[in-house]
Design an enzyme around this catalytic site. Structure first.
Site, PDB file in Angstrom:
ATOM      1  N   ASP A   1     -63.653 -26.855  26.640  1.00 36.20           N
ATOM      2  CA  ASP A   1     -63.148 -28.171  26.245  1.00 36.20           C
ATOM      3  C   ASP A   1     -61.974 -28.647  27.105  1.00 36.20           C
ATOM      4  O   ASP A   1     -61.842 -29.848  27.384  1.00 36.20           O
ATOM      5  CB  ASP A   1     -62.765 -28.195  24.758  1.00 36.20           C
ATOM      6  CG  ASP A   1     -61.845 -27.045  24.368  1.00 36.20           C
ATOM      7  OD1 ASP A   1     -61.416 -26.271  25.256  1.00 36.20           O
ATOM      8  OD2 ASP A   1     -61.549 -26.898  23.169  1.00 36.20           O
TER       9      ASP A   1
ATOM     10  N   ASP B   1     -69.382 -32.205  21.265  1.00 40.32           N
ATOM     11  CA  ASP B   1     -68.046 -31.614  21.209  1.00 40.32           C
ATOM     12  C   ASP B   1     -67.992 -30.647  20.036  1.00 40.32           C
ATOM     13  O   ASP B   1     -68.120 -31.054  18.870  1.00 40.32           O
ATOM     14  CB  ASP B   1     -66.978 -32.700  21.042  1.00 40.32           C
ATOM     15  CG  ASP B   1     -65.591 -32.107  20.821  1.00 40.32           C
ATOM     16  OD1 ASP B   1     -65.323 -31.031  21.387  1.00 40.32           O
ATOM     17  OD2 ASP B   1     -64.795 -32.712  20.077  1.00 40.32           O
TER      18      ASP B   1
END
Length: 722
Positions: free
Chosen positions: A517, A413
């Protein structure tokens, strides 16, 4: 034809092998023939078309006024497994001369017959483009293997159902070369309005037969279990004799075992029985009318589970030959047809019923779509086909250690502040997590990603996890097909036109997936959260920025330029505050963490932020959290800012509801719980009544970005299409 770069007519060779494939190919042939300014049609006939025992069905091609350019006798008689192999070999010997003479630009091949495999093999080896009709479907027996083998040889694909399209994509076929057109035979089925159908029924079944009071039986051998299929056919005939209704029995196809099935028919005297009419072939136009007005159809032909649904005629599908086919509610499956009583009971249940018409396999407009698709083919494009799958550098052999390991993914991430890497199991458990500050430069960032991934991959061995691949969630616009970050947000510097897939795959020898994302958050909800099993839903991330992802018909929407679901940049005010994207009045300019921090600083600079019960250290940075705390403690100005932010987010959600009409909206991120009630209020006030019933919930996932990155890997390895 100028559009596709071709400066001559497209020379199309249509090869037909039997009565069944001609029923699908004929509508396309008529369409090609009707546009001589674009196409030249060559017809090649082979297989059982040219055998007397199977009705000499090439005659119906001549009756349709098509010129047959070549007749190839390719069937080796024997009707056993060896004869099928020899027939393929004979076709492979004869076809090269024909193809050299015709020199087609493209060959159209249908279905899953062994003859079709010979056609596709010959064309592929002779550098002739192949258009495969009805690829991607699932049935039973050897047909599946042949159909998928032809798919691998074919350059273009015309499929009939959404599931078939998804299967082709899962088989790594290029999505741009797949056309979801529907079944060509449905173009004729759905326009069949023969008022004189009674004369057809009487011609084939007798003068005293009424509509819905007869049966059509069509059963073929199952080549992977011939002995059982012959026994099942014997039981079917016994049940039909006991049921005592007029029955039209069509001879089986030319597959291995058909000779034995014909012997069973003759042993039971079917050809001379007063209730039966046994025929080798019925012209398709007449066959349509016969099944449309039958009381029932029984057997294991694909016609029963596909075409007959268009009329709502009851069907009894016997055995495993069509296992996996999509069917309408008119089909009753008798998978284990091992007794006469089971088949007889099925006849008693189905005979004479009338079901709703099903259009699973087509809407009657397949041929125009196919012709348009053919016209778009650019012959100047490279002939070599490409497969669309993530690169895998090294194969890992299966051994007992791999079997005992937990299948897992490496999830990355890339946030505006932190860089996180985690080992995530198939069940969504975060086994191990690593966190570092996200470096400011491209070189340092990529170096740190590789270092953390290598460290995590090494640790995976110690925690008994087998890493299947790497999934990366990052801010900005991403091309997931190539694994490239196209444009970044201002929160991540030096992060545009970045190829993430290649260096990470090279270093780890693992397949790598990359996506935005917001999309990853939606994928996380689909696999692990509130969106599991929901066909249409939207996820909104409320954090430093505002992002999101859209799931439509169970699939993630990327958009034509990978810019779908930039939900934070829905404009809700023409003269609102400036957004980081350069526009004004975006949701993100009102409701993001950065926007709330901006408003908190304004209040703090005017000494209007702190209220009783709050304190701040001198060096402490004002944040959105301080604004939320002040609002909770009774600061009316802070509360007004939060209500405005919630309203802006709610208006954005209303726009989404009116555009996508999802059944569920999931709010994710640190601010979600603060906004959920405001969003619901705006929906109740502003939305159309038909969308007010939408569920709005707060995500229960602790790490949606990491779980979404993991699902990029885990969905693919479990063959869910992404």
């Amino acid at each position: 034809m100028e559009k596709n770069g071709n400066n001559h007519k497209l020379r199309v060779c249509v090869a037909t092998c039997n009565r069944a494939d001609y029923s699908k190919l004929a509508p396309i042939m008529f369409g090609i023939k009707a546009e001589p300014q674009f196409f030249e049609l060559d017809v090649v006939v082979l297989g059982s078309h040219l055998i007397d025992d199977y009705g000499n069905t090439y005659r119906m091609i001549e009756q349709d006024d098509f010129d047959i350019h070549t007749r190839l006798h390719t069937i080796v008689r024997g009707e056993d497994e060896a004869a099928m192999v020899e027939s393929v070999g004979l076709a492979l010997v004869k076809l090269p001369d024909v193809l050299n003479r015709l020199k087609p630009d493209i060959m159209i091949v249908h279905g899953d017959r062994f003859d079709a495999l010979a056609l596709a093999t010959s064309a592929a080896l002779m550098n002739i483009r192949i258009l495969h009709i009805e690829g991607g479907e699932v049935s039973g027996t050897i047909d599946d293997s042949i159909r998928h083998a032809i798919t691998k040889l074919a350059h273009y694909h015309v499929c009939c159902t959404r599931s078939a399209e998804q299967h082709l994509i899962a088989m790594c076929e290029d999505h741009d070369r797949i056309l979801l057109a529907g079944c060509p035979s449905y173009d004729k089925l759905l326009s069949a309005k023969n008022k004189d159908y009674m004369s057809i029924i009487r011609m084939w079944l007798g003068e005293d037969v009424k509509t819905r009071d007869y049966i059509v039986a069509l059963q073929h051998p199952v080549t992977t279990d011939i002995k059982h299929s012959i026994k099942m056919f014997e039981l079917t005939l016994d049940a039909l004799i006991s049921f005592n209704k007029r029955t039209l029995v069509l001879f089986p196809n030319v597959d291995a075992g058909s000779k034995e099935m014909v012997r069973v028919m003759r042993k039971k005297g079917i050809e001379h029985h007063p209730n039966f009419r046994a025929v080798k072939h019925v012209p398709f136009d007449q066959f349509i009318q016969l099944v449309a007005h039958a009381g029932c159809m029984i057997g294991n032909s694909s016609c029963g589970v596909r075409e007959v649904g268009a009329f709502g005629t009851p069907v009894i599908n016997l055995g495993t030959r069509q296992t996996g086919r999509e069917t309408g509610e008119n089909v009753l499956h008798v998978r284990d047809a091992d007794t006469q009583d089971k088949i007889l009971h099925a006849l008693q249940l189905q005979f004479g019923k009338q079901y709703p018409c099903s259009k699973i396999y087509g809407d009657g407009n397949a041929v125009p779509r196919i012709l348009k698709f053919l016209k778009s083919i650019d012959l100047k494009e490279p002939l070599q086909k490409k497969f669309c799958f993530p690169p895998v550098k090294d194969n890992i052999s299966q051994d007992i250690d791999h079997i005992l390991e937990t299948q897992s993914a490496l999830a990355v991430d890339l946030g505006g502040t932190n860089l996180r890497v985690a080992i995530v199991s198939m069940k969504g458990e975060i086994v191990k997590k690593y966190t570092q500050l996200n470096p400011k430069t491209y070189e340092d960032r990529l170096e740190l990603i590789l270092k953390m991934c290598v460290e995590a991959a090494s640790e995976a061995v110690n925690v008994n996890c087998r890493i299947l691949g790497v999934g990366i969630s990052t801010g900005g616009r991403v091309n997931p097909r190539e694994g490239i970050v196209l444009h970044s947000t201002k929160l991540i510097q030096e992060w545009s036109s970045v190829d993430l897939r290649t260096p990470i795959s090279d270093a780890l020898h693992l397949p790598v997936w990359v996506d935005n994302d917001g999309n990853c958050a939606a994928l996380a909800e689909r696999k692990f959260g509130h969106g599991k099993g929901i066909e249409n839903f939207v996820t909104l991330i409320t954090g430093t920025g505002i992002g999101g992802g859209i799931i439509h018909q169970h699939e993630l929407i990327h958009g034509s330029s990978f810019c779908a679901a930039e939900l934070g940049h829905i404009v809700v005010s023409l003269d609102g505050p400036e957004c980081l994207c350069g526009s004004q009045g975006c949701i993100e300019a009102y409701a993001s963490g950065i926007a709330l921090q901006r408003e908190a600083k304004k209040l703090h600079d005017e000494d209007l932020l702190l209220v009783e019960g709050m304190s701040m250290k001198k060096e402490e940075v004002v944040s959105a959290a301080h604004l939320i705390q002040a609002a909770k403690l009774g600061n009316t100005k802070a509360d007004s800012i939060l209500r405005t932010a919630g309203t802006a987010l709610g208006l954005g959600v209303v726009n989404i509801l009116h555009t996508m009409n999802p059944s569920l909206v999931i709010l994710s991120g640190v601010l979600a719980s603060h906004y959920v009630n405001a969003v619901k209020d705006v929906i109740n006030r502003q939305a159309l009544s038909s969308v007010k019933t939408v569920d709005v919930v707060v995500s229960n996932l602790a790490d949606p970005a990491l779980l979404g990155a993991a699902s990029l890997v885990l969905d693919y390895t479990t063959r869910r299409i992404y």
